[in-house]
Design an enzyme around this catalytic site. Structure first.
Site, mmCIF file in Angstrom:
data_model
loop_
_atom_site.group_PDB
_atom_site.id
_atom_site.type_symbol
_atom_site.label_atom_id
_atom_site.label_comp_id
_atom_site.label_asym_id
_atom_site.label_seq_id
_atom_site.Cartn_x
_atom_site.Cartn_y
_atom_site.Cartn_z
ATOM 1 N N LYS A 77 6.145 -4.641 8.298
ATOM 2 C CA LYS A 77 6.231 -6.241 7.831
ATOM 3 C C LYS A 77 7.238 -6.860 7.900
ATOM 4 O O LYS A 77 8.571 -6.387 8.123
ATOM 5 C CB LYS A 77 5.505 -6.436 6.469
ATOM 6 C CG LYS A 77 3.855 -6.262 6.279
ATOM 7 C CD LYS A 77 3.356 -6.586 5.279
ATOM 8 C CE LYS A 77 1.810 -6.463 5.417
ATOM 9 N NZ LYS A 77 1.216 -6.314 3.917
ATOM 10 N N ARG A 82 -0.819 1.563 2.464
ATOM 11 C CA ARG A 82 -1.483 1.586 3.491
ATOM 12 C C ARG A 82 -0.693 1.385 4.702
ATOM 13 O O ARG A 82 0.365 0.675 4.674
ATOM 14 C CB ARG A 82 -1.966 -0.017 3.247
ATOM 15 C CG ARG A 82 -2.888 -0.687 4.440
ATOM 16 C CD ARG A 82 -3.278 -1.994 4.113
ATOM 17 N NE ARG A 82 -4.100 -2.654 5.078
ATOM 18 C CZ ARG A 82 -3.835 -3.129 6.293
ATOM 19 N NH1 ARG A 82 -2.187 -3.157 6.222
ATOM 20 N NH2 ARG A 82 -4.418 -3.731 7.094
#
Ligand SMILES: Nc1nc2c(c(=O)[nH]1)N=C(COP(=O)(O)OP(=O)(O)O)CN2
Ligand SMILES: Nc1ccc(C(=O)O)cc1
Length: 274
Positions: free
Chosen positions: A217, A252
Site C-alpha cells: 500500500k 491479507r
C-alpha cells in the site's frame, strides 16, 4: 477463535486476486481463466487459508468507477471459475449488496465490505439472508486532527451496531482497521496508518478476529520512497511482522509465499515474549 470455519489460534493468510484491471498493483490482476486458477492454486499451496476476490478497485487515489453490471460480471466469472478448484473459503471484496449476492450465489463464502456495512443498506440483509460471515472495515468521514486509533474504534462500533441490530452473530464477524482508506489531510495518511498499526492491539477489546491488509500500500511507498507498488514487498513484510506482533489474526496479501514466512517468524518469536 474461528472465522468462516478457519481456526485462528495461529495467524492465517488471505491471498488477494483482483479481476479489476484498474487495481493499484498490476501484479495482482488476473484476467484469463488459466492464470486465475493457477494463481489461486499456488496461493493455497503456499499457505493461504482464504482467497479474496476483488472485481473493482477501491483505491482512494484512483479513478475506479465502473458500472455495477461490470463488477457483477467480473465477480461471478472469477468465483464460479475458482469454486471447483479451491477448497478454502472465498471472500468477495465489494461494497455493493447486489454484487455480494450474485457472488455468493456463484460460490463465495464471505463478504468483505470495506465500507463496513455502511455503503449499501442492503448489505447486512444479504449477509443475514445467506448466513455468510462478514469482514467489517472501519469506515466513516475523517476530519482533520481526529485521533486515528479512537476513530477506527468508533467507526467499527457503528458498523458492529448495524450488524448486531440485524441479527448477525458475533461468530460471523471479523474487523479490519482499513489501512490506506482513511485519509484526513492532517495527520497525513502514512502517519495515520502507522499509528493504527503501532496500536493494533487496542482492537482486541472487541474480542473479534482482526484482519489487516497492508500489502504494497501507498503508506509503504510514502515512508520508503518506493513509488512503484512492485517494489514494496520488503516494506509489506516488515509491516506484516509488526501487525502479527500486535495481534493481527488474518493478513491479507498479494504475496502469500513470502508473507507466510514473515507471519511464521513473527508468531514464533512472539511466543517467547516475557
Ligand atoms: N478487508 C479489506 N479489504 C481490502 C483491503 C483491506 O485492507 N482490507 N485493501 C484493499 C486494497 O488492496 P487491493 O489490491 O484489493 O487494491 P484495489 O482496491 O486497487 O483493487 C482492498 N480490500
Ligand atoms: N483499496 C486501496 C488500494 C490501495 C490503497 C493504498 O495504496 O493505500 C488503499 C486502499
Amino acid at each position: 477463535m474461528k472465522f468462516a470455519g478457519v481456526n485462528l489460534e495461529e495467524p492465517k493468510i488471505m491471498g488477494v486476486i483482483n479481476v479489476s484491471p484498474e487495481s493499484f498493483y498490476k501484479g495482482s490482476v488476473k484476467q484469463s481463466e488459466d492464470e486465475l486458477i493457477r494463481t489461486a492454486l499456488k496461493m493455497v499451496e503456499d499457505g493461504a487459508s482464504f482467497i479474496d476476490i476483488g472485481a473493482k478497485s477501491t483505491a482512494p487515489y484512483l479513478e475506479t468507477q465502473i458500472p455495477v453490471e461490470e463488477e457483477i460480471r467480473r465477480a461471478v466469472w472469477a468465483i464460479s471459475t475458482l469454486r471447483d478448484y479451491v477448497n478454502v473459503p472465498i471472500s468477495i471484496d465489494t461494497t455493493n449488496a447486489k454484487v455480494a449476492e450474485e457472488a455468493i450465489k456463484a460460490g463465495a463464502d464471505i463478504i468483505n465490505d470495506v465500507s463496513g456495512l455502511k455503503g449499501d443498506s442492503e448489505m447486512v440483509k444479504v449477509a443475514k439472508e445467506y448466513g455468510v460471515p462478514v469482514i467489517i472495515c472501519a469506515h466513516g468521514e475523517v476530519r482533520d486532527f481526529m485521533e486515528p486509533v479512537h476513530t477506527v474504534i468508533s467507526f467499527l462500533q457503528e458498523s458492529l451496531q448495524i450488524a448486531y441490530k440485524n441479527g448477525i452473530e458475533k461468530e460471523k464477524i471479523a474487523i479490519d482497521p482499513a489501512i490506506g482508506f482513511l485519509r484526513p489531510s492532517y495527520p497525513p495518511w502514512y502517519e495515520w496508518d502507522s499509528k493504527v498499526i503501532a496500536n493494533l492491539n487496542m482492537l482486541k477489546m472487541f474480542g473479534l478476529p482482526i484482519l489487516v491488509g497492508v500489502s504494497r500500500k501507498s503508506f509503504i511507498g510514502a515512508i520508503t520512497g518506493r513509488k512503484d507498488p512492485g517494489e514494496r514487498l520488503p516494506g509489506s513484510l516488515a509491516t506484516t511482522a509488526i501487525a502479527v506482533w500486535n495481534g493481527a489474526n488474518i493478513i491479507r496479501t498479494h504475496d502469500v509465499k513470502e508473507t507466510f514466512d514473515a507471519v511464521r517468524l513473527a508468531w514464533f518469536i512472539k511466543r517467547f515474549r516475557a
